[in-house]
Design an enzyme around this catalytic site. Structure first.
Site, short mmCIF file in Angstrom:
data_model
loop_
_atom_site.label_atom_id
_atom_site.label_comp_id
_atom_site.label_asym_id
_atom_site.label_seq_id
_atom_site.Cartn_x
_atom_site.Cartn_y
_atom_site.Cartn_z
N LYS A 259 -11.01 22.42 32.84
CA LYS A 259 -11.76 21.26 33.22
C LYS A 259 -11.57 21.14 34.64
O LYS A 259 -10.74 20.86 35.24
CB LYS A 259 -11.28 19.80 32.60
CG LYS A 259 -12.58 18.72 32.91
CD LYS A 259 -11.80 17.30 33.07
CE LYS A 259 -11.35 17.29 34.62
NZ LYS A 259 -12.37 17.02 35.32
N GLU B 228 1.39 21.00 39.98
CA GLU B 228 1.33 21.19 41.41
C GLU B 228 0.77 20.06 41.82
O GLU B 228 -0.56 20.01 41.92
CB GLU B 228 0.66 22.84 41.71
CG GLU B 228 0.91 22.92 43.32
CD GLU B 228 -0.15 24.20 43.87
OE1 GLU B 228 -0.65 23.99 44.82
OE2 GLU B 228 -0.44 24.85 42.81
N CYS C 242 -2.85 21.91 49.64
CA CYS C 242 -1.43 21.02 49.15
C CYS C 242 -0.17 21.52 50.09
O CYS C 242 0.78 20.77 50.36
CB CYS C 242 -1.26 21.30 47.68
SG CYS C 242 -1.19 23.07 47.41
N GLU D 46 0.12 11.14 51.74
CA GLU D 46 -0.70 12.47 51.98
C GLU D 46 -2.12 12.02 52.31
O GLU D 46 -2.85 11.58 51.63
CB GLU D 46 -0.78 13.05 50.67
CG GLU D 46 -1.37 14.63 50.61
CD GLU D 46 -1.27 15.26 49.27
OE1 GLU D 46 -1.07 16.47 49.46
OE2 GLU D 46 -1.44 14.58 48.20
#
Length: 522
Positions: free
Chosen positions: A197, A272, A306, A403
């Site tokens: 997905k 992750e 990331c 973040e």
């Protein structure tokens, strides 16, 4: 924002983009289930938009629990035969996939830029890395099941690895093609089947990858693709009893939801997740090289990475001069058309993410930081943001703790090594860290103390595929890379063979106990 197309290379990219819009995107995107392109059972679709001007890019089939169930069943059925396919045959198929990725790399790069807003100069490299991922795991497929010989007195023990079963792969929107290959290639090499997905904000290249794998001869049902939203298709995938494990790349809060959703079926998870990665610059470093790395690792890929070094910790004596140099470089970065090879930063992926990044400019001012460069949108349309540098920042500010995931860098001064390490570790995340110093002893000492899964000394992020990739704290669970991926996609089994020399304790072999009168009467 009107973006001129100036160079012949840019015009060629736009011509190819127009062809691909007509041939690939205009008909819309479907699911790929059991080797067939199918519409969603409920017949619903959703719109994906161009980050350049937020115009309609493509209509996409909206998957739901019924579509996920069909895909999971197809993956389950295909697993019964795919698990028995030898590693040498899996190797051939994965190499054919890599060949086709290389053959269609320009198409992949253009579609990825259209879909995500990433500059095509980086998407060409991402397509190449996708092929490299398949080749790397293709060559490991024949030995994926290998274990160890573990003899002991009286026994021969040996271990082996077997594929865990159908797995769910949920990928993000920042570099979706490359990250999809990073998860799917080792799963296939291990003998698992896949239900994929992709992120709803960037669905295009997942369809192309499914086409390539099918063309390469991957058996029907081994790879399945279902588009949709996290709260519907994603939730159904993480809860489905036929799915044995979920590999997810994305935001930390979503990872927490997936862990809860998979708890009832005891799913193995690999996450992750987010990062607020420090790059620490000591005054004895090669400052020219450090400057290049700092600028590259936050402003490339639109800052939507990331492992980006979004906090730069700079020793006090060089802080003012070094931040001035960062600001000058940030001001010179070319923002614009992602299909122009000269563009360095394109538009952010989605208006919602654009607004999130923009909101931190007011937060920075409210908290007392200085916007030394950027802090504004570029143009009147689309999701373009000027590369930004915050100075005069403290580590307790939101701009240093949260973040942002955009081309935004927070610069924080430190006095000495002890303070630098405290600041570097004083966040909820622990994905990556970067250290610049010419003191070898300090480099080792600092790297050992840094709370991060991956650390680069005197370098930007340069990946070596056999090494472990992953984070600690709120940045993830588990590791990718090399055989570390097989530890997730495979079960380890131990088999103990007796040499016939050991003695087994004997129960119930002696004379039977006497029966008492009380027991007879009872």
């Amino acid at each position: 924002m009107t973006i001129p197309t100036q160079s012949p290379a840019t015009q060629q990219n736009h011509d190819l983009a127009a062809q691909l819009r007509d041939s690939r995107l205009k008909p819309g995107l479907k699911h790929f289930i059991g080797g067939q392109w199918v519409a969603g059972q409920a017949g619903r679709t959703f719109d994906a938009h161009s980050p350049v001007d937020n115009s309609l890019l493509v209509q996409v089939a909206e998957g739901d629990a019924g579509d996920i169930n069909r895909a999971a069943q197809a993956a389950h059925d295909a697993f019964q035969t795919w698990r028995e396919v030898g590693g040498a045959e899996r190797r051939k198929i994965l190499h054919r996939i890599a060949d086709l990725i290389e053959k269609r790399s320009q198409e992949i790069a253009v579609l990825e830029s259209l879909d995500t807003g990433q500059a095509i100069r980086f998407m060409k490299s991402a397509a190449a890395r996708g092929a490299e991922n398949f080749r790397f795991y293709a060559d490991r497929a024949p030995a994926a099941g290998d274990g160890q010989s573990l003899p002991t007195t009286g026994f021969l023990n040996y271990s082996l690895r077997q594929p865990i079963g159908p797995v769910g792969v949920i990928t993000p929107w920042n570099t979706p093609f490359m990250l999809s290959t990073w998860k799917i290639a080792p799963a296939l090499a291990a003998g698992c089947t896949v239900v994929h997905k992709p992120a709803e904000w960037s669905p295009v290249s997942a369809t192309l990858l499914a086409e390539i794998m099918d063309e390469a001869g991957l058996p029907k049902g081994v790879h399945n693709l279902v588009h949709g939203f996290g709260e519907t298709a994603g939730k159904s995938l993480t809860e489905h009893p036929l799915i044995k494990a979920v590999a997810f790349v994305g935001e930390t809060t979503t990872g927490s939801h997936i862990m809860r959703q998979g708890a009832d079926t005891l799913k193995r998870v690999h996450f992750e997740l987010g990062g607020k990665n420090p790059v620490v610059v000591f005054d004895d470093a090669d400052l020219d090289k450090a400057l290049d790395a700092v600028v590259f690792m936050i402003y490339s890929l639109n800052g939507e990475r990331c492992t980006s070094s979004s906090r730069v910790l700079i020793q006090q004596g060089i802080y003012d001069e070094f931040t001035k140099r960062i600001a000058a470089r940030a001001a010179n970065i070319r923002v614009g058309d992602p299909l122009d090879p000269d563009t360095e930063v394109g538009p952010l992926v989605h208006p919602r993410h654009f607004q999130k990044v923009m909101s931190y400019f007011d937060k920075a001012r409210e908290e007392g930081a200085t916007i030394a460069e950027g802090g504004v949108r570029v143009g009147d349309t689309g999701n373009f943001v000027r590369p930004t540098l915050f100075t005069g920042a403290r580590n307790d500010m939101a701009i240093a703790q949260e973040e942002i995931f955009g081309p935004v860098l927070t610069a924080i001064p430190f006095q000495d090594e002890a303070e630098a390490l405290r600041l570097a570790n004083d966040v909820a995340y622990g994905l990556a860290g970067y250290l610049w110093t010419n003191d070898l002893t300090r480099a080792h000492r600092f790297a050992h103390g840094l709370e991060a899964g991956m650390i680069w000394v005197n370098s930007e992020n340069v990946r070596h595929l056999p090494t472990p990739f992953g984070g600690v704290k709120n940045s993830g669970i588990g590791r990718d890379g090399g055989d570390y991926s097989f530890e997730f996609y495979m079960e380890t089994k131990n088999i103990a063979i007796s040499l016939g020399t050991h003695k087994t304790a004997r129960l119930g072999a002696g004379a039977p106990p006497a029966v008492t009168a009380k027991e007879v009467e009872g």
